[in-house]
Design an enzyme around this catalytic site. Structure first.
Site, PDB file in Angstrom:
ATOM      1  N   ARG A 216     -30.096  67.320 -17.065  1.00 48.92           N
ATOM      2  CA  ARG A 216     -28.791  67.416 -17.924  1.00 48.92           C
ATOM      3  C   ARG A 216     -28.106  66.980 -17.006  1.00 48.92           C
ATOM      4  NH1 ARG A 216     -24.716  71.942 -20.860  1.00 48.92           N
ATOM      5  NH2 ARG A 216     -24.906  72.591 -18.909  1.00 48.92           N
TER       6      ARG A 216
ATOM      7  N   LYS B  88     -20.805  66.605 -17.758  1.00 50.47           N
ATOM      8  CA  LYS B  88     -20.679  67.724 -17.974  1.00 50.47           C
ATOM      9  C   LYS B  88     -20.188  67.575 -16.301  1.00 50.47           C
ATOM     10  CE  LYS B  88     -21.641  73.161 -17.229  1.00 50.47           C
ATOM     11  NZ  LYS B  88     -19.937  73.372 -18.444  1.00 50.47           N
TER      12      LYS B  88
ATOM     13  N   GLU C 237     -15.946  72.167 -29.667  1.00 46.71           N
ATOM     14  CA  GLU C 237     -16.549  73.126 -29.426  1.00 46.71           C
ATOM     15  C   GLU C 237     -15.289  74.414 -28.812  1.00 46.71           C
ATOM     16  OE1 GLU C 237     -18.621  72.430 -26.195  1.00 46.71           O
ATOM     17  OE2 GLU C 237     -17.520  70.834 -25.714  1.00 46.71           O
TER      18      GLU C 237
HETATM   19  N1  PMP Z   1     -19.264  73.764 -23.715  1.00 47.26           N
HETATM   20  C1  PMP Z   1     -18.017  73.367 -23.009  1.00 47.26           C
HETATM   21  C2  PMP Z   1     -17.231  72.211 -22.597  1.00 47.26           C
HETATM   22  C3  PMP Z   1     -19.095  74.333 -21.618  1.00 47.26           C
HETATM   23  O1  PMP Z   1     -18.503  73.882 -19.960  1.00 47.26           O
HETATM   24  C4  PMP Z   1     -19.695  74.710 -21.721  1.00 47.26           C
HETATM   25  C5  PMP Z   1     -20.900  75.749 -20.721  1.00 47.26           C
HETATM   26  N2  PMP Z   1     -19.699  76.385 -20.046  1.00 47.26           N
HETATM   27  C6  PMP Z   1     -21.144  74.871 -23.249  1.00 47.26           C
HETATM   28  C7  PMP Z   1     -20.179  73.804 -24.188  1.00 47.26           C
HETATM   29  C8  PMP Z   1     -22.568  75.733 -22.997  1.00 47.26           C
HETATM   30  O2  PMP Z   1     -23.160  74.889 -22.282  1.00 47.26           O
HETATM   31  P1  PMP Z   1     -24.395  75.682 -21.970  1.00 47.26           P
HETATM   32  O3  PMP Z   1     -25.364  76.380 -22.989  1.00 47.26           O
HETATM   33  O4  PMP Z   1     -25.746  74.663 -21.974  1.00 47.26           O
HETATM   34  O5  PMP Z   1     -23.850  76.593 -20.734  1.00 47.26           O
END
Ligand code: PMP
Length: 294
Positions: free
Chosen positions: A52, A151, A184
């Site tokens: 990622r 990200k 989200e």
């Molecule tokens: N959405 C956002 C905006 C995030 O920053 C994160 C990670 N903190 C997630 C979802 C969850 O992703 P992951 O399971 O890869 O940590």
């Protein structure tokens, strides 16, 4: 935990791990990062996180100064140096030192640093009682502006939503997208459970809703399907949230955490439901058994 940081190939004391004020990561939020967990010294889903990161960097035309294998070894090195058994790794790649203009291509070399430290989790009581959250007036990034799939170090809209949550006296906020559908939370993906006939069904927004493709989200989808649950990726509305039978969030730091109140409305019975508690159990046993690294 001894606090050493991996910085551009060297291990240095945290206090001496600094970046330039001319770094475009600082000046413009121009950079990418990953948050990764270690469980029993194993780096959970390391390969997936590094994939990622590579994709985020590619989208921003940011040349990673280290390949994925070198980054994996660097992470293992700092995790071992700090004796980080059950902890959290923050891997950041900034655009590097440039001028005061926007042009990223004058930055000679990206800067890479890796922090391995403790993580503050939600208190265990919240895994038993569930979180209270609000819906935010701040929408998630419009995918045509800055794709939430990247990200990036620019989290300002999420920070604005987090401020709304804190002002409202809760710990998380649900963000909608530019079309008014659920995206989200500020740092977690979101699932709801709805009873359909005899069977509970999981619903979660599709990637095109403008969300980060969460590593934990994908692990939980796999665990749910293995347990025989149907998982549907579809657009969800505010009404779907208010009328859900169960709700939970997933994320590297939070793992799987129930939500029992949204905007003052109790979700389902107001207590974490069976599907949610089952998935928390399945996630925890995956971690306890072997915490896969890919
Ligand atoms: N959405 C956002 C905006 C995030 O920053 C994160 C990670 N903190 C997630 C979802 C969850 O992703 P992951 O399971 O890869 O940590």
């Amino acid at each position: 935990m001894p606090n050493q940081v991996w910085l551009n190939g060297s291990i240095v004391n945290a206090a001496e791990a600094t970046v330039s004020v001319y770094d475009h990561g600082l000046l413009y939020g121009d950079g990418v990062f990953e948050g990764i967990r270690t469980y029993g010294g194993r780096v959970f889903k390391l390969a997936t996180h590094l994939r990622r990161l590579k994709e985020s960097a590619k989208a921003l035309r940011l040349d990673l100064p280290y390949d994925v294998d070198a980054l994996a070894s660097a992470i293992r090195q700092i995790v071992a140096t700090n004796g980080c058994r059950d902890g959290y790794v923050r891997l950041c790649v900034t655009r590097g030192v440039g001028t005061l203009g926007l042009n990223p291509f004058v930055c000679a070399k990206a800067s890479t640093f890796i922090i391995a430290d403790n993580i503050t989790l939600y208190p265990e009581a919240l895994y038993e009682e569930g979180l209270s959250v609000i819906t935010s007036s701040i929408i998630r990034n419009h995918p045509q502006a800055l794709s939430p799939r990247i990200k990036s170090m620019n989290y300002l809209n999420n920070i604005l939503a987090k401020i709304e949550a804190i002002d409202a006296g809760v710990l998380e906020a649900i963000m909608f997208n530019h079309q008014g559908n659920v995206a989200e939370c500020t740092g977690d993906n979101l699932f709801i459970v709805r009873q359909q006939g005899q069977d509970p069904v999981l619903f979660t927004p599709p990637l095109h809703a403008g969300i980060l493709e969460g590593v934990t989200m994908n692990v939980v989808i796999d665990l749910a399907r293995t347990a025989g649950l149907e998982v549907v990726r579809t657009d969800l509305t505010r009404h779907d949230l208010y009328t859900a039978d169960e709700m939970f969030l997933t994320g590297t730091a939070a793992e799987v955490i129930p939500v029992t109140k949204v905007d003052g409305r109790s979700i389902g019975t107001g207590r974490p439901g069976d599907v949610t508690t089952g998935l928390i159990g399945a996630f925890r046993s995956l971690i306890a058994q072997n915490a896969p690294e890919d």
